[in-house]
Scaffold this motif. Structure first.
Motif, PDB file in Angstrom:
ATOM      1  N   MET A  30      -9.557   8.996  -0.938  1.00 13.36           N
ATOM      2  CA  MET A  30      -9.163   7.690  -1.474  1.00 13.36           C
ATOM      3  C   MET A  30     -10.423   6.885  -1.793  1.00 13.36           C
ATOM      4  O   MET A  30     -11.283   6.694  -0.925  1.00 13.36           O
ATOM      5  CB  MET A  30      -8.304   6.937  -0.453  1.00 13.36           C
ATOM      6  N   GLU A  31     -10.522   6.372  -3.021  1.00 15.38           N
ATOM      7  CA  GLU A  31     -11.748   5.709  -3.429  1.00 15.38           C
ATOM      8  C   GLU A  31     -11.801   4.251  -2.975  1.00 15.38           C
ATOM      9  O   GLU A  31     -12.806   3.814  -2.409  1.00 15.38           O
ATOM     10  CB  GLU A  31     -11.904   5.778  -4.945  1.00 15.38           C
ATOM     11  N   SER A  32     -10.756   3.467  -3.224  1.00 10.88           N
ATOM     12  CA  SER A  32     -10.807   2.051  -2.885  1.00 10.88           C
ATOM     13  C   SER A  32      -9.458   1.514  -2.418  1.00 10.88           C
ATOM     14  O   SER A  32      -8.405   2.066  -2.754  1.00 10.88           O
ATOM     15  CB  SER A  32     -11.304   1.232  -4.092  1.00 10.88           C
ATOM     16  N   LEU A  33      -9.521   0.433  -1.652  1.00  3.46           N
ATOM     17  CA  LEU A  33      -8.337  -0.285  -1.187  1.00  3.46           C
ATOM     18  C   LEU A  33      -8.656  -1.771  -1.226  1.00  3.46           C
ATOM     19  O   LEU A  33      -9.615  -2.220  -0.613  1.00  3.46           O
ATOM     20  CB  LEU A  33      -7.972   0.125   0.244  1.00  3.46           C
ATOM     21  N   ARG A  34      -7.850  -2.537  -1.952  1.00  3.91           N
ATOM     22  CA  ARG A  34      -8.052  -3.975  -2.050  1.00  3.91           C
ATOM     23  C   ARG A  34      -6.770  -4.694  -1.646  1.00  3.91           C
ATOM     24  O   ARG A  34      -5.751  -4.584  -2.321  1.00  3.91           O
ATOM     25  CB  ARG A  34      -8.476  -4.361  -3.465  1.00  3.91           C
ATOM     26  N   LEU A  35      -6.852  -5.430  -0.549  1.00  2.41           N
ATOM     27  CA  LEU A  35      -5.706  -6.156  -0.016  1.00  2.41           C
ATOM     28  C   LEU A  35      -6.003  -7.649  -0.021  1.00  2.41           C
ATOM     29  O   LEU A  35      -7.050  -8.087   0.452  1.00  2.41           O
ATOM     30  CB  LEU A  35      -5.405  -5.708   1.411  1.00  2.41           C
ATOM     31  N   LYS A  36      -5.070  -8.436  -0.551  1.00  3.64           N
ATOM     32  CA  LYS A  36      -5.170  -9.891  -0.526  1.00  3.64           C
ATOM     33  C   LYS A  36      -3.827 -10.444  -0.073  1.00  3.64           C
ATOM     34  O   LYS A  36      -2.836 -10.371  -0.802  1.00  3.64           O
ATOM     35  CB  LYS A  36      -5.538 -10.440  -1.908  1.00  3.64           C
ATOM     36  N   PHE A  37      -3.793 -10.986   1.142  1.00  2.00           N
ATOM     37  CA  PHE A  37      -2.564 -11.535   1.713  1.00  2.00           C
ATOM     38  C   PHE A  37      -2.744 -13.038   1.921  1.00  2.00           C
ATOM     39  O   PHE A  37      -3.636 -13.468   2.641  1.00  2.00           O
ATOM     40  CB  PHE A  37      -2.250 -10.862   3.049  1.00  2.00           C
ATOM     41  N   HIS A  38      -1.839 -13.809   1.302  1.00  2.00           N
ATOM     42  CA  HIS A  38      -1.954 -15.259   1.378  1.00  2.00           C
ATOM     43  C   HIS A  38      -0.631 -15.945   1.711  1.00  2.00           C
ATOM     44  O   HIS A  38      -0.448 -17.112   1.389  1.00  2.00           O
ATOM     45  CB  HIS A  38      -2.500 -15.820   0.056  1.00  2.00           C
ATOM     46  N   ASN A  39       0.278 -15.213   2.347  1.00  2.00           N
ATOM     47  CA  ASN A  39       1.514 -15.863   2.780  1.00  2.00           C
ATOM     48  C   ASN A  39       2.000 -15.245   4.082  1.00  2.00           C
ATOM     49  O   ASN A  39       1.509 -14.205   4.541  1.00  2.00           O
ATOM     50  CB  ASN A  39       2.603 -15.773   1.697  1.00  2.00           C
ATOM     51  N   ALA A  40       2.990 -15.879   4.673  1.00  2.00           N
ATOM     52  CA  ALA A  40       3.449 -15.513   6.013  1.00  2.00           C
ATOM     53  C   ALA A  40       4.295 -14.240   6.037  1.00  2.00           C
ATOM     54  O   ALA A  40       4.666 -13.765   7.114  1.00  2.00           O
ATOM     55  CB  ALA A  40       4.240 -16.666   6.615  1.00  2.00           C
ATOM     56  N   LEU A  41       4.601 -13.680   4.887  1.00  3.47           N
ATOM     57  CA  LEU A  41       5.411 -12.465   4.858  1.00  3.47           C
ATOM     58  C   LEU A  41       4.660 -11.277   5.455  1.00  3.47           C
ATOM     59  O   LEU A  41       5.270 -10.341   5.970  1.00  3.47           O
ATOM     60  CB  LEU A  41       5.813 -12.139   3.415  1.00  3.47           C
ATOM     61  N   PHE A  42       3.342 -11.333   5.380  1.00  3.69           N
ATOM     62  CA  PHE A  42       2.525 -10.226   5.890  1.00  3.69           C
ATOM     63  C   PHE A  42       1.897 -10.619   7.216  1.00  3.69           C
ATOM     64  O   PHE A  42       1.314 -11.689   7.360  1.00  3.69           O
ATOM     65  CB  PHE A  42       1.442  -9.856   4.877  1.00  3.69           C
ATOM     66  N   GLN A  43       2.016  -9.757   8.189  1.00  3.63           N
ATOM     67  CA  GLN A  43       1.512  -9.992   9.526  1.00  3.63           C
ATOM     68  C   GLN A  43       0.225  -9.188   9.758  1.00  3.63           C
ATOM     69  O   GLN A  43      -0.060  -8.220   9.034  1.00  3.63           O
ATOM     70  CB  GLN A  43       2.564  -9.599  10.561  1.00  3.63           C
ATOM     71  N   PRO A  44      -0.567  -9.569  10.748  1.00  2.50           N
ATOM     72  CA  PRO A  44      -1.789  -8.818  11.052  1.00  2.50           C
ATOM     73  C   PRO A  44      -1.546  -7.332  11.279  1.00  2.50           C
ATOM     74  O   PRO A  44      -2.385  -6.502  10.925  1.00  2.50           O
ATOM     75  CB  PRO A  44      -2.295  -9.506  12.322  1.00  2.50           C
ATOM     76  N   GLU A  45      -0.393  -6.993  11.856  1.00  2.00           N
ATOM     77  CA  GLU A  45      -0.077  -5.582  12.103  1.00  2.00           C
ATOM     78  C   GLU A  45       0.048  -4.803  10.803  1.00  2.00           C
ATOM     79  O   GLU A  45      -0.285  -3.612  10.739  1.00  2.00           O
ATOM     80  CB  GLU A  45       1.218  -5.464  12.908  1.00  2.00           C
ATOM     81  N   ASP A  46       0.540  -5.475   9.764  1.00  2.00           N
ATOM     82  CA  ASP A  46       0.678  -4.801   8.467  1.00  2.00           C
ATOM     83  C   ASP A  46      -0.690  -4.432   7.900  1.00  2.00           C
ATOM     84  O   ASP A  46      -0.883  -3.337   7.367  1.00  2.00           O
ATOM     85  CB  ASP A  46       1.415  -5.716   7.478  1.00  2.00           C
ATOM     86  N   ILE A  47      -1.637  -5.362   8.025  1.00  2.00           N
ATOM     87  CA  ILE A  47      -2.988  -5.110   7.508  1.00  2.00           C
ATOM     88  C   ILE A  47      -3.652  -3.969   8.258  1.00  2.00           C
ATOM     89  O   ILE A  47      -4.276  -3.083   7.670  1.00  2.00           O
ATOM     90  CB  ILE A  47      -3.828  -6.396   7.619  1.00  2.00           C
ATOM     91  N   LYS A  48      -3.487  -3.970   9.578  1.00  2.00           N
ATOM     92  CA  LYS A  48      -4.078  -2.910  10.391  1.00  2.00           C
ATOM     93  C   LYS A  48      -3.542  -1.545   9.986  1.00  2.00           C
ATOM     94  O   LYS A  48      -4.300  -0.564   9.888  1.00  2.00           O
ATOM     95  CB  LYS A  48      -3.795  -3.174  11.873  1.00  2.00           C
ATOM     96  N   LEU A  49      -2.241  -1.474   9.717  1.00  2.00           N
ATOM     97  CA  LEU A  49      -1.629  -0.197   9.322  1.00  2.00           C
ATOM     98  C   LEU A  49      -2.155   0.264   7.970  1.00  2.00           C
ATOM     99  O   LEU A  49      -2.483   1.443   7.793  1.00  2.00           O
ATOM    100  CB  LEU A  49      -0.111  -0.345   9.285  1.00  2.00           C
ATOM    101  N   TRP A  50      -2.234  -0.646   7.010  1.00  2.00           N
ATOM    102  CA  TRP A  50      -2.744  -0.286   5.691  1.00  2.00           C
ATOM    103  C   TRP A  50      -4.170   0.254   5.795  1.00  2.00           C
ATOM    104  O   TRP A  50      -4.501   1.281   5.190  1.00  2.00           O
ATOM    105  CB  TRP A  50      -2.725  -1.516   4.786  1.00  2.00           C
ATOM    106  N   VAL A  51      -5.015  -0.428   6.531  1.00  2.00           N
ATOM    107  CA  VAL A  51      -6.409   0.008   6.659  1.00  2.00           C
ATOM    108  C   VAL A  51      -6.499   1.334   7.397  1.00  2.00           C
ATOM    109  O   VAL A  51      -7.306   2.208   7.037  1.00  2.00           O
ATOM    110  CB  VAL A  51      -7.241  -1.073   7.379  1.00  2.00           C
ATOM    111  N   GLU A  52      -5.690   1.505   8.408  1.00  2.00           N
ATOM    112  CA  GLU A  52      -5.694   2.757   9.178  1.00  2.00           C
ATOM    113  C   GLU A  52      -5.339   3.944   8.292  1.00  2.00           C
ATOM    114  O   GLU A  52      -5.962   5.014   8.381  1.00  2.00           O
ATOM    115  CB  GLU A  52      -4.709   2.639  10.337  1.00  2.00           C
TER     116      GLU A  52
END
Length: 331
Positions: A1-23
């Motif tokens: 996988m070359e790149s991953l770009r995540l931008k979360f700016h609302n309450a729908l996404f929780q810290p756990e979601d970001i951790k899973l995506w990065v993992e």
């Protein structure tokens, strides 16, 4: 996988979601992850997986805002060349330093430290580093100050808004370009970049005595060819004049007044009875005057004083030349 770009700016996404995506991205040997987490409502900081700090494929890492940087004591990022940490939170006072101390091939570093963070020490001692940008907010003060030792550095952008200069910047023999913004001890920062060819300067000082303390014959910019002078407040004209005197090879001057306050009057604006005129004032060129406003230097006939005339917007022109001071020709 070359790149991953995540931008979360609302309450729908929780810290756990970001951790899973990065993992998941790390498991697929991601090379360039970028994560911005800035929820509008109060949310805990996102803790990234520990596997991120042992990802051998990582070349670029960009983290911004509500990210908790928890660097383990044992980690390895052998391929990391670009690191950007803007307004993140550190798990402890040594996390940032552990990370910087183990990036042996790092070339590009951006760090923004903010009021209230727990960074105790900010030392950039990286032989491979080519570009460095760092920001110290007005309320931030690392307990042990900061130190920059980068023998390969070619570009530095330093924004120091803290109340006092507590840094040590040394060993930058290859430095070519500097962008300095400071609200104190400007002379100490300028002494460190006298070898550059390009200089952008913003002084956040609104005190005549503080700015006057900058001038001195011991600071000379022997290689400076391009100067971007940005003003804030009222007291700036003598600083500009001193910079012109101290820059014998200056060819291009860009003057930017968008930071000045309405109604500010420069009581130091008149340069009287000069024994000599800076050579660079005879002809000044700038490559792009469609976005630049210049302050034209002229001679006042009644008293012979050199003063700063009205702002002249220059449009549809590739180059602009100041005529010799004292000439009756318009620029």
């Amino acid at each position: 996988m070359e790149s991953l770009r995540l931008k979360f700016h609302n309450a729908l996404f929780q810290p756990e979601d970001i951790k899973l995506w990065v993992e998941i991205a790390v498991s697929r040997c991601v090379q360039e992850p970028s994560v911005d987490f800035y929820p509008f409502k109060e949310n805990p900081n996102a803790l990234l997986p520990s596997s991120l700090y042992t990802c051998k494929s990582l070349v670029t890492l960009k983290l911004r805002y509500n990210i908790l940087v928890d660097v383990p004591h044992v980690f390895s990022l052998p391929s990391l060349k670009t690191l950007c940490l803007e307004r993140v939170t550190y798990a402890d006072g040594e996390s940032l330093q552990r990370l910087l101390s183990n990036c042996s091939v790092l070339e590009d570093l951006v760090v923004e430290l903010c009021t209230g963070d727990n960074v105790r020490k900010f030392a950039v001692i990286i032989p491979s580093l080519l570009s460095l940008s760092f920001w110290m907010s007005a309320g931030h003060c690392a307990a042990e100050g900061y130190r920059i030792d980068t023998p390969s550095l070619k570009y530095i952008k330093a924004t120091d808004l803290s109340k006092s200069f507590s840094g040590l910047i040394e060993n930058m023999p290859k430095l070519e370009e500097a962008d300095i913004s400071a609200g104190h001890d400007i002379n100490k920062l300028l002494e460190l970049v006298t070898s550059v060819k390009r200089l952008s300067l913003l002084t956040l000082v609104d005190d005549a005595e503080a700015l006057t303390a900058v001038y001195g014959d011991d600071i000379v910019f022997n290689q400076l060819e391009h100067l971007n002078f940005r003003i804030y407040g009222a007291y700036w004209s003598k600083l500009l004049y001193w910079l012109l005197i101290a820059s014998p090879k200056l060819r291009n001057l860009e003057f930017n007044e968008i930071f000045s306050r309405d109604g500010a009057v420069d009581t130091l604006g008149r340069w009287t009875q000069l024994s000599s005129v800076p050579q660079c004032m005879f002809v000044v060129e700038s490559p792009d005057f469609q976005v630049v406003r210049l302050q034209c230097l002229r001679t006042r006939e009644r008293s012979g004083d050199i003063y700063l005339g009205k702002v002249l917007p220059v449009k549809d022109c590739n180059n602009f030349h100041w005529t010799r001071v004292g000439s009756t020709k318009e620029a």
